[in-house]
Design an enzyme around this catalytic site. Structure first.
Site, PDB file in Angstrom:
ATOM      1  N   LYS A 262       0.861  -1.186   0.000  1.00 39.24           N
ATOM      2  CA  LYS A 262       0.000   0.000   0.000  1.00 39.24           C
ATOM      3  C   LYS A 262       0.895   1.233   0.000  1.00 39.24           C
ATOM      4  O   LYS A 262       1.496   1.572   1.014  1.00 39.24           O
ATOM      5  CB  LYS A 262      -0.930   0.037   1.210  1.00 39.24           C
TER       6      LYS A 262
ATOM      7  N   SER B  80       5.165   7.545  10.052  1.00 35.23           N
ATOM      8  CA  SER B  80       5.306   8.365  11.254  1.00 35.23           C
ATOM      9  C   SER B  80       5.189   7.502  12.514  1.00 35.23           C
ATOM     10  O   SER B  80       4.558   6.440  12.507  1.00 35.23           O
ATOM     11  CB  SER B  80       4.212   9.431  11.263  1.00 35.23           C
ATOM     12  N   THR B  81       5.781   7.995  13.585  1.00 33.85           N
ATOM     13  CA  THR B  81       5.752   7.252  14.849  1.00 33.85           C
ATOM     14  C   THR B  81       4.318   7.115  15.354  1.00 33.85           C
ATOM     15  O   THR B  81       3.931   6.061  15.868  1.00 33.85           O
ATOM     16  CB  THR B  81       6.657   7.955  15.887  1.00 33.85           C
TER      17      THR B  81
ATOM     18  N   GLY C 148       2.603   4.457  13.339  1.00 36.97           N
ATOM     19  CA  GLY C 148       3.285   3.190  13.637  1.00 36.97           C
ATOM     20  C   GLY C 148       2.798   2.571  14.939  1.00 36.97           C
ATOM     21  O   GLY C 148       2.606   1.356  15.034  1.00 36.97           O
TER      22      GLY C 148
ATOM     23  N   GLU D  13       9.493   1.103  10.839  1.00 39.90           N
ATOM     24  CA  GLU D  13      10.577   2.060  10.551  1.00 39.90           C
ATOM     25  C   GLU D  13       9.952   3.445  10.658  1.00 39.90           C
ATOM     26  O   GLU D  13       9.128   3.815   9.828  1.00 39.90           O
ATOM     27  CB  GLU D  13      11.137   1.849   9.135  1.00 39.90           C
TER      28      GLU D  13
ATOM     29  N   CYS E 196      14.072  10.281   6.878  1.00 41.55           N
ATOM     30  CA  CYS E 196      14.048   9.890   8.289  1.00 41.55           C
ATOM     31  C   CYS E 196      15.435   9.937   8.911  1.00 41.55           C
ATOM     32  O   CYS E 196      15.566  10.018  10.129  1.00 41.55           O
ATOM     33  CB  CYS E 196      13.449   8.496   8.429  1.00 41.55           C
TER      34      CYS E 196
ATOM     35  N   GLU F   4      10.736  15.887  14.840  1.00 47.53           N
ATOM     36  CA  GLU F   4      11.067  15.688  13.432  1.00 47.53           C
ATOM     37  C   GLU F   4      10.291  16.711  12.601  1.00 47.53           C
ATOM     38  O   GLU F   4       9.062  16.685  12.582  1.00 47.53           O
ATOM     39  CB  GLU F   4      10.684  14.275  13.013  1.00 47.53           C
TER      40      GLU F   4
HETATM   41  P1  NAD Z   1       2.358   8.332   7.711  1.00 49.10           P
HETATM   42  O1  NAD Z   1       2.535   7.608   8.973  1.00 49.10           O
HETATM   43  O2  NAD Z   1       1.368   9.423   7.636  1.00 49.10           O
HETATM   44  O3  NAD Z   1       1.941   7.325   6.534  1.00 49.10           O
HETATM   45  C1  NAD Z   1       2.709   6.187   6.213  1.00 49.10           C
HETATM   46  C2  NAD Z   1       1.823   5.155   5.535  1.00 49.10           C
HETATM   47  O4  NAD Z   1       0.862   4.696   6.495  1.00 49.10           O
HETATM   48  C3  NAD Z   1       1.007   5.700   4.360  1.00 49.10           C
HETATM   49  O5  NAD Z   1       0.944   4.720   3.358  1.00 49.10           O
HETATM   50  C4  NAD Z   1      -0.361   5.937   4.984  1.00 49.10           C
HETATM   51  O6  NAD Z   1      -1.404   5.882   4.047  1.00 49.10           O
HETATM   52  C5  NAD Z   1      -0.444   4.772   5.952  1.00 49.10           C
HETATM   53  N1  NAD Z   1      -1.401   4.942   7.062  1.00 49.10           N
HETATM   54  C6  NAD Z   1      -1.868   6.093   7.579  1.00 49.10           C
HETATM   55  N2  NAD Z   1      -2.763   5.829   8.570  1.00 49.10           N
HETATM   56  C7  NAD Z   1      -2.833   4.471   8.664  1.00 49.10           C
HETATM   57  C8  NAD Z   1      -3.574   3.588   9.509  1.00 49.10           C
HETATM   58  N3  NAD Z   1      -4.399   4.032  10.442  1.00 49.10           N
HETATM   59  N4  NAD Z   1      -3.389   2.265   9.351  1.00 49.10           N
HETATM   60  C9  NAD Z   1      -2.530   1.779   8.409  1.00 49.10           C
HETATM   61  N5  NAD Z   1      -1.830   2.578   7.582  1.00 49.10           N
HETATM   62  C10 NAD Z   1      -1.972   3.906   7.704  1.00 49.10           C
HETATM   63  O7  NAD Z   1       3.813   8.813   7.297  1.00 49.10           O
HETATM   64  P2  NAD Z   1       4.237   9.705   6.059  1.00 49.10           P
HETATM   65  O8  NAD Z   1       3.866  11.113   6.399  1.00 49.10           O
HETATM   66  O9  NAD Z   1       3.734   9.127   4.773  1.00 49.10           O
HETATM   67  O10 NAD Z   1       5.818   9.498   6.045  1.00 49.10           O
HETATM   68  C11 NAD Z   1       6.672  10.299   6.763  1.00 49.10           C
HETATM   69  C12 NAD Z   1       7.184   9.593   7.996  1.00 49.10           C
HETATM   70  O11 NAD Z   1       7.832   8.363   7.647  1.00 49.10           O
HETATM   71  C13 NAD Z   1       8.207  10.380   8.750  1.00 49.10           C
HETATM   72  O12 NAD Z   1       7.939  10.392  10.117  1.00 49.10           O
HETATM   73  C14 NAD Z   1       9.505   9.633   8.470  1.00 49.10           C
HETATM   74  O13 NAD Z   1      10.493   9.793   9.438  1.00 49.10           O
HETATM   75  C15 NAD Z   1       9.033   8.250   8.372  1.00 49.10           C
HETATM   76  N6  NAD Z   1      10.029   7.432   7.656  1.00 49.10           N
HETATM   77  C16 NAD Z   1      10.771   6.510   8.346  1.00 49.10           C
HETATM   78  C17 NAD Z   1      11.730   5.757   7.701  1.00 49.10           C
HETATM   79  C18 NAD Z   1      12.551   4.737   8.442  1.00 49.10           C
HETATM   80  O14 NAD Z   1      13.076   3.861   7.801  1.00 49.10           O
HETATM   81  N7  NAD Z   1      12.693   4.805   9.742  1.00 49.10           N
HETATM   82  C19 NAD Z   1      11.935   5.920   6.344  1.00 49.10           C
HETATM   83  C20 NAD Z   1      11.169   6.875   5.680  1.00 49.10           C
HETATM   84  C21 NAD Z   1      10.203   7.608   6.344  1.00 49.10           C
END
Ligand code: NAD
Length: 459
Positions: A157, A211-212, A215, A232, A266, A358
């Site tokens: 997804k 995002s945390t 997650g 992650e 990240c 962040e």
């Molecule tokens: P996000 O958490 O908003 O979304 C990530 C994914 O989760 C998207 O596909 C989103 O549609 C999905 N999602 C959202 N709500 C959900 C739910 N309730 N259930 C299941 N899935 C859901 O994050 P973002 O804004 O897309 O990405 C940015 C974040 O990702 C930053 O915090 C960044 O640090 C982190 N990141 C971490 C790493 C790592 O390896 N540690 C790498 C890249 C990005």
């Protein structure tokens, strides 16, 4: 798909809609899991050499379409063309690396009395990969390539804003000969399609990058079914510059260590910690590096930094930066597009939001420190623990500080973080589990122990 709703994909450099794709519902997820379950059974039954060959063909198909994939990433994510080419190449490399593991995925033979004991590494079944928008292709492939190699099916997804390269990868997989249903891409809203995957009993593992806060929800919901979950998450990584370092080299490397991908990384080194004796000199050396960054059209080969992904992200980044705060500022285009200039803040309170949260934009703070102990304390003073850099010529100090900083990926005299050969993941609130590296396939298996008695039947 049922197309109950659609997702508009915007070019972040122009704000134009470049595509509209159907969004997946919970019913679409149900149907995808059925297809994946059937495909996985056939895939796992193939000879390992045949699975490896098909994954290598997939890698070749990605290589043949590298420029097309890269251009698509420029359009949907605003990545610079140079970065986007590297990202498409990274997908190819991840598939090749994982293909090399298929025929080497061995269990163990363990000495026990009375018989022979062996472990068998079995695939989990259906794996869901939930990806963010900041590196749509590489992060999709981190989970997908080893999961497929270990004999699983994958449902990916992608993030709402960046589904296009993921959809193209699924087409290329089919063209390369991977079975129908083995690698499916379901664009859709996180709380709808993402959550349906997390709560589906037919999905054995969730690989989540994002995002945390989301997650934590994924972990909580997945745990109801005792799912395997890899997280992650975010980061707020330090770049520690000691007075004995090559200050010219440290200052020259610092800008792109937090500006690459417009800071939407990240691992971005957004907390620059500089020993007080070299603080002023470091800032003098840093200034031209920040002011001269070429920010603009990401399709232009000379561009170093493109736009942010969306209006919402631009508003978020703006909320962290007081326009009157002292520091260094680069340039950014005016007009349409989600632009924010390279920004380094000085004189910031180490506890301020911008210093510990962040931002996920082209913003860093520079904080002075007195000695090694204070550097380590500052480095560890966030909830995150993903990456970090240590600049010093003292090998002992490099090792001491590497051991003391609580983060999963550190580099000395460099800003390297993610390499597909080496394990990657976070301490503290930056994540759970590890991806990539030599053990990547094992993370997509269950270990089964089998004992075979050598005793004859009881007399
Ligand atoms: P996000 O958490 O908003 O979304 C990530 C994914 O989760 C998207 O596909 C989103 O549609 C999905 N999602 C959202 N709500 C959900 C739910 N309730 N259930 C299941 N899935 C859901 O994050 P973002 O804004 O897309 O990405 C940015 C974040 O990702 C930053 O915090 C960044 O640090 C982190 N990141 C971490 C790493 C790592 O390896 N540690 C790498 C890249 C990005």
């Amino acid at each position: 798909m049922s197309a109950e709703y659609t997702l508009d994909v915007l070019n972040p450099a122009t704000e134009e809609v470049v595509a509209t794709v159907p969004g997946a519902t919970a019913a679409d997820v149900d149907a995808a899991v059925v297809r994946a379950t059937n495909a996985q059974a056939r895939w796992a039954a193939l000879a390992p050499g045949d699975r490896a060959r098909l994954l290598r063909r997939f890698a070749l198909a990605v290589d043949d379409h590298l420029e097309e994939l890269a251009r698509s990433e420029v359009r949907e994510a605003g990545h610079t063309i140079g970065n986007a080419r590297w990202e498409a190449g990274n997908v190819r490399d991840l598939l090749d690396y994982a293909a090399g593991g298929v025929e080497r995925l061995t269990g163990r033979q363990i000495p026990v009395p009375g018989g022979l004991d062996v472990t068998i590494l079995e695939p989990l079944g259906v794996v869901a990969v939930i990806a963010p928008w900041n590196f749509p292709m590489p992060i999709a492939a981190w989970g997908t390539a080893p999961a497929l190699a270990a004999g699983n099916a994958v449902i990916l997804k992608p993030a709402e804003t960046t589904p296009l390269t993921a959809l193209r990868l699924a087409e290329l997989a089919l063209e390369a000969g991977l079975p129908e249903g083995l690698f499916q891409v379901l664009p859709g809203h996180g709380p709808v399609a993402g959550n349906a995957l997390v709560e589906h009993p037919g999905v054995a593992k969730i690989v989540f990058t994002g995002s945390t806060s989301v997650g934590k929800q994924v972990l909580a919901r997945g745990s109801a079914l005792l799912k395997r979950v890899t997280l992650e998450l975010g980061g707020k990584s330090p770049n520690i510059v000691f007075a004995d370092a090559d200050i010219e080299a440290a200052a020259a490397a610092a800008p792109m260590a937090f500006l690459d991908n417009s800071g939407q990384d990240c691992c971005a080194r957004t907390r620059i910690l500089v020993q007080r004796g070299v603080y002023d000199r470091f800032l003098d050396l840093l200034a031209p590096g920040i002011e001269s960054v070429r920010v603009g059209d990401p399709a232009d080969e000379r561009t170093q930094m493109g736009p942010l992904i969306s209006r919402a992200q631009l508003d978020r980044v703006r909320s962290y930066v007081d326009q009157d705060a002292p520091g260094l500022r680069g340039k950014a285009p005016e007009g349409p597009g989600f632009w924010f200039p390279p920004t380094v803040l000085t004189g910031t309170d180490p506890h301020a939001r911008v210093a510990v949260e962040e931002v996920f934009g082209p913003v860093a703070v520079v904080l002075p420190f007195e000695d090694e102990a204070e550097a380590v304390a500052l480095a560890n003073a966030t909830d995150y623990g993903l990456s970090g850099s240590i600049w010093t010529r003292d090998v002992g100090r490099a090792l001491r500080v590497s051991q003391a900083v609580r983060a999963g990926n550190l580099s000395v005299n460099s800003h390297s973080s993610v390499r597909y050969w080496t394990p990657f993941g976070g301490y503290k609130q930056s994540g759970l589990g590890r991806e990539l590296g030599p053990d990547a396939l094992t993370a997509f298996t269950e270990t089964k122990n089998v004992f075979i008695s050598t005793e004859g039947p009881a007399q």
